[in-house]
Design a protein around this motif. Structure first.
Motif: not given
Length: 244
Positions: A26, A29-35, A20, A130
């Motif tokens: 932050h 995007a969700p899939q970018e963050r996942e990676r 955090d 991103s």
DNA sequence: TCATTAAATTGTT
DNA sequence: AACAATTTAATGA
């Protein structure tokens, strides 16, 4: 052994709180963050060790989660010159990661620190996918340019009080080091190493700055009260000399 | 939780 | 560089 070589063994996953605190996480995007999260590693580094060394091929883009690092360079005569400190929230090495070159600086901890690393391949993948990440990097490069110009001014300052004030102002930069906040955890000894002055002289300068109301000196740290004043305040030559 | 002790940091010469 | 004073961290009852 430098951290960028041993991060493989020493790594562990980041806690939710540590994730955090990463300023760019932050913006993804969700899939970018996942990676990104899947690739992020964290390791502890101690004084005397290297986080990365000049000349080594860049394998990671680094961020300070906790602690304090210094960025320095060795010239051809074997002398070391310190450029700046890197407090919590700071990410560095994007220039060399971008070009897949070798590190141009040495990075060493001034105390036990937690350093996060993102592999250059993931770094490039984020650049390719991103928009938010690109915006962060662009903003970061722009802010750092201003910092280095300010650093040239600092080098030409002879007045130690001003040198300390300006150096502190860069460490309190909210864009580059959002993890710092109101109080910077730094000892006067550590600050002395960074600015290249004796601890006594730094102590004197901090006392002067505190008298002028721009900072407050606390045990093991400094609180900023007036950041613009730190950046630009010019001291008269005889502010706190005792009369004869 | 509190008291004691050690370690770290600061202030001063 | 040395020293005293102050603050924090660690320990154990």
């Amino acid at each position: 052994m430098p951290l960028d070589s041993s991060l493989h063994q020493r790594r562990r996953a980041l806690t939710a709180g540590e994730l955090d605190a990463i300023p760019w996480i932050h913006l993804l995007a969700p899939q970018e963050r996942e990676r990104a999260v899947a690739d992020l590693k964290i390791a502890e580094a101690s004084p005397g060790e290297y986080v990365c060394r000049m000349g080594r091929p860049a394998t990671y883009w680094f961020g300070v989660v906790d602690g304090l690092l210094k960025m320095s360079s060795d010239n051809e005569h074997g002398q070391t010159m310190t450029f700046t400190g890197v407090p919590p929230g700071g990410w560095f090495g994007e220039g060399t990661a971008l070009k897949r070159e070798a590190y141009r600086y040495n990075i060493q901890p001034l105390r036990n620190s937690h350093v996060a690393g993102l592999h250059v391949d993931t770094f490039h993948w984020l650049l390719d996918h991103s928009i938010g990440f690109n915006r962060f990097i662009m903003n970061q490069l722009n802010e750092r340019l201003g910092q280095f110009i300010a650093a040239r001014e600092i080098d030409r300052m002879t007045n130690p009080d001003i040198r300390v004030a300006r150096s502190l102002a860069t460490l309190f930069n909210p864009v580059l080091y959002p993890g710092v906040g109101e109080v910077l955890r730094i000892t006067q000894q550590e600050l002395a190493y960074l600015v290249g002055l004796s601890r006594q002289r730094v102590n004197e300068a901090l006392t002067t700055l505190a008298e002028q109301g721009s900072i407050r000196v606390e045990y093991g740290g400094l609180r900023v009260l007036d950041l613009p004043a730190l950046r630009s305040h010019v001291f008269s030559k005889e502010t706190s000399r005792k009369p004869a």
